[in-house]
Design a protein around this motif. Structure first.
Motif, PDB file in Angstrom:
ATOM      1  N   LEU A  44       0.847  -1.184   0.000  1.00  0.00           N
ATOM      2  CA  LEU A  44       0.000   0.000   0.000  1.00  0.00           C
ATOM      3  C   LEU A  44       0.884   1.236   0.000  1.00  0.00           C
ATOM      4  CD1 LEU A  44      -2.683  -0.970   2.686  1.00  0.00           C
ATOM      5  CD2 LEU A  44      -2.655  -1.488   0.243  1.00  0.00           C
ATOM      6  N   TYR A  45       0.497   2.233  -0.780  1.00  0.00           N
ATOM      7  CA  TYR A  45       1.243   3.485  -0.905  1.00  0.00           C
ATOM      8  C   TYR A  45       0.407   4.598  -0.290  1.00  0.00           C
ATOM      9  CZ  TYR A  45       3.951   0.669  -4.091  1.00  0.00           C
ATOM     10  OH  TYR A  45       4.730  -0.327  -4.621  1.00  0.00           O
ATOM     11  N   PHE A  46       1.054   5.432   0.545  1.00  0.00           N
ATOM     12  CA  PHE A  46       0.351   6.433   1.336  1.00  0.00           C
ATOM     13  C   PHE A  46       0.816   7.845   1.010  1.00  0.00           C
ATOM     14  CE2 PHE A  46       0.500   2.530   3.815  1.00  0.00           C
ATOM     15  CZ  PHE A  46      -0.803   2.415   4.304  1.00  0.00           C
ATOM     16  N   THR A  47      -0.130   8.778   1.090  1.00  0.00           N
ATOM     17  CA  THR A  47       0.188  10.205   1.012  1.00  0.00           C
ATOM     18  C   THR A  47      -0.323  10.885   2.276  1.00  0.00           C
ATOM     19  OG1 THR A  47      -1.885  10.768  -0.116  1.00  0.00           O
ATOM     20  CG2 THR A  47       0.038  10.295  -1.516  1.00  0.00           C
ATOM     21  N   GLU A  48       0.294  12.024   2.583  1.00  0.00           N
ATOM     22  CA  GLU A  48      -0.197  12.899   3.643  1.00  0.00           C
ATOM     23  C   GLU A  48      -0.360  14.284   3.028  1.00  0.00           C
ATOM     24  OE1 GLU A  48       0.875  14.677   8.035  1.00  0.00           O
ATOM     25  OE2 GLU A  48       2.502  14.067   6.716  1.00  0.00           O
ATOM     26  N   GLY A  49      -1.560  14.788   3.062  1.00  0.00           N
ATOM     27  CA  GLY A  49      -1.818  16.106   2.482  1.00  0.00           C
ATOM     28  C   GLY A  49      -1.470  16.176   1.006  1.00  0.00           C
ATOM     29  N   GLY A  50      -1.611  15.080   0.289  1.00  0.00           N
ATOM     30  CA  GLY A  50      -1.324  15.043  -1.138  1.00  0.00           C
ATOM     31  C   GLY A  50       0.127  14.757  -1.491  1.00  0.00           C
ATOM     32  N   GLU A  51       1.010  14.698  -0.501  1.00  0.00           N
ATOM     33  CA  GLU A  51       2.431  14.427  -0.726  1.00  0.00           C
ATOM     34  C   GLU A  51       2.745  12.977  -0.379  1.00  0.00           C
ATOM     35  OE1 GLU A  51       4.741  16.641  -1.942  1.00  0.00           O
ATOM     36  OE2 GLU A  51       3.044  17.993  -2.255  1.00  0.00           O
ATOM     37  N   TYR A  52       3.597  12.346  -1.198  1.00  0.00           N
ATOM     38  CA  TYR A  52       3.978  10.962  -0.937  1.00  0.00           C
ATOM     39  C   TYR A  52       4.605  10.849   0.452  1.00  0.00           C
ATOM     40  CZ  TYR A  52       6.211   6.417  -1.385  1.00  0.00           C
ATOM     41  OH  TYR A  52       6.605   5.127  -1.172  1.00  0.00           O
ATOM     42  N   GLY A 116       0.288  12.119  21.187  1.00  0.00           N
ATOM     43  CA  GLY A 116       1.550  12.731  20.784  1.00  0.00           C
ATOM     44  C   GLY A 116       1.339  13.897  19.841  1.00  0.00           C
ATOM     45  N   PRO A 117       2.427  14.540  19.450  1.00  0.00           N
ATOM     46  CA  PRO A 117       2.323  15.730  18.591  1.00  0.00           C
ATOM     47  C   PRO A 117       1.745  15.435  17.210  1.00  0.00           C
ATOM     48  CG  PRO A 117       4.614  15.053  18.853  1.00  0.00           C
ATOM     49  CD  PRO A 117       3.801  14.210  19.788  1.00  0.00           C
ATOM     50  N   ASP A 118       1.844  14.195  16.738  1.00  0.00           N
ATOM     51  CA  ASP A 118       1.322  13.862  15.414  1.00  0.00           C
ATOM     52  C   ASP A 118      -0.068  13.239  15.466  1.00  0.00           C
ATOM     53  OD1 ASP A 118       3.603  14.774  14.097  1.00  0.00           O
ATOM     54  OD2 ASP A 118       4.628  12.853  14.362  1.00  0.00           O
ATOM     55  N   ALA A 119      -0.670  13.133  16.651  1.00  0.00           N
ATOM     56  CA  ALA A 119      -2.001  12.533  16.781  1.00  0.00           C
ATOM     57  C   ALA A 119      -2.976  13.235  15.840  1.00  0.00           C
ATOM     58  CB  ALA A 119      -2.489  12.628  18.220  1.00  0.00           C
ATOM     59  N   GLY A 120      -3.789  12.452  15.179  1.00  0.00           N
ATOM     60  CA  GLY A 120      -4.756  12.997  14.227  1.00  0.00           C
ATOM     61  C   GLY A 120      -4.245  13.042  12.798  1.00  0.00           C
ATOM     62  N   MET A 121      -2.938  12.822  12.602  1.00  0.00           N
ATOM     63  CA  MET A 121      -2.379  12.810  11.252  1.00  0.00           C
ATOM     64  C   MET A 121      -3.118  11.764  10.418  1.00  0.00           C
ATOM     65  SD  MET A 121       1.539  12.095   9.979  1.00  0.00           S
ATOM     66  CE  MET A 121       1.633  10.430  10.582  1.00  0.00           C
ATOM     67  N   GLU A 122      -3.370  12.069   9.154  1.00  0.00           N
ATOM     68  CA  GLU A 122      -4.059  11.144   8.274  1.00  0.00           C
ATOM     69  C   GLU A 122      -3.197  10.781   7.087  1.00  0.00           C
ATOM     70  OE1 GLU A 122      -7.872  12.856   7.306  1.00  0.00           O
ATOM     71  OE2 GLU A 122      -8.618  12.509   9.338  1.00  0.00           O
ATOM     72  N   LEU A 123      -3.115   9.486   6.831  1.00  0.00           N
ATOM     73  CA  LEU A 123      -2.414   8.966   5.659  1.00  0.00           C
ATOM     74  C   LEU A 123      -3.441   8.299   4.751  1.00  0.00           C
ATOM     75  CD1 LEU A 123       0.748   7.296   7.248  1.00  0.00           C
ATOM     76  CD2 LEU A 123       0.488   9.625   6.345  1.00  0.00           C
ATOM     77  N   ARG A 124      -3.472   8.700   3.490  1.00  0.00           N
ATOM     78  CA  ARG A 124      -4.429   8.168   2.536  1.00  0.00           C
ATOM     79  C   ARG A 124      -3.770   7.120   1.655  1.00  0.00           C
ATOM     80  NH1 ARG A 124      -9.412   8.952   1.250  1.00  0.00           N
ATOM     81  NH2 ARG A 124      -9.582  10.768   2.613  1.00  0.00           N
ATOM     82  N   VAL A 125      -4.447   5.991   1.468  1.00  0.00           N
ATOM     83  CA  VAL A 125      -3.981   4.950   0.548  1.00  0.00           C
ATOM     84  C   VAL A 125      -4.291   5.432  -0.864  1.00  0.00           C
ATOM     85  CG1 VAL A 125      -4.230   2.559  -0.206  1.00  0.00           C
ATOM     86  CG2 VAL A 125      -4.385   3.110   2.228  1.00  0.00           C
ATOM     87  N   VAL A 126      -3.227   5.564  -1.677  1.00  0.00           N
ATOM     88  CA  VAL A 126      -3.416   6.058  -3.040  1.00  0.00           C
ATOM     89  C   VAL A 126      -3.139   4.987  -4.092  1.00  0.00           C
ATOM     90  CG1 VAL A 126      -3.028   8.482  -2.473  1.00  0.00           C
ATOM     91  CG2 VAL A 126      -1.076   7.026  -3.081  1.00  0.00           C
TER      92      VAL A 126
END
Length: 140
Positions: A44-52, A116-126
């Motif tokens: 699976l390949y992930f992006t965060e905010g549209g960036e790989y 933690g400081p990154d809690a809530g971060m979302e990674l989208r499967v692209v």
């Protein structure tokens, strides 16, 4: 003469308010077992905010191979914990990283849990394919 138009008009206006006020991106939780069925045998390949962001290969026995952006790979394992999916990697300090897998009209994504400081971060499967990761490192 009966005039149904005002009733229909009021009904249509009420329906429009309900529809316009409804969330545009309904989120549906994905169970760990459904995620395992989707991911096992795939990368699976992930992006965060549209960036790989990175990619992960899911092998039998809930083992993984994670590659952050274009760097080296690290082996890990995952387990179900309630409705969460928790990962532990060989290069880490033994800490588990837990995510909630969700689906919306754009597809599958993961939301980082915790405080933690990154809690809530979302990674989208692209992307999802059966190609193994090509890990970086020294070449001979």
């Amino acid at each position: 003469m009966i005039r149904p138009a005002p009733r229909i008009g009021a009904l249509a206006a009420g329906l429009a308010v309900l529809l316009l006020g409804a969330p545009l991106q309904a989120e549906e939780p994905i169970s760990p077992s459904a995620f395992g069925a989707y991911a096992e045998g795939y990368t699976l390949y992930f992006t965060e905010g549209g960036e790989y962001f990175g990619a992960e290969t899911y092998a039998p026995g809930r083992t993984t191979l994670w590659q952050f952006r274009f760097g080296d790979c690290v082996r890990g394992t995952w387990r179900a914990h309630g409705g969460q999916i928790c990962f532990r990697y060989e290069d880490g300090d033994g800490e588990e990283i837990c995510w909630r897998m969700l689906r919306d009209e754009k597809g599958l994504f993961a939301r980082l849990l915790g405080d933690g400081p990154d809690a809530g971060m979302e990674l989208r499967v692209v992307r999802r394919d059966r190609e193994p990761l090509r890990c970086g490192g020294p070449t001979a």
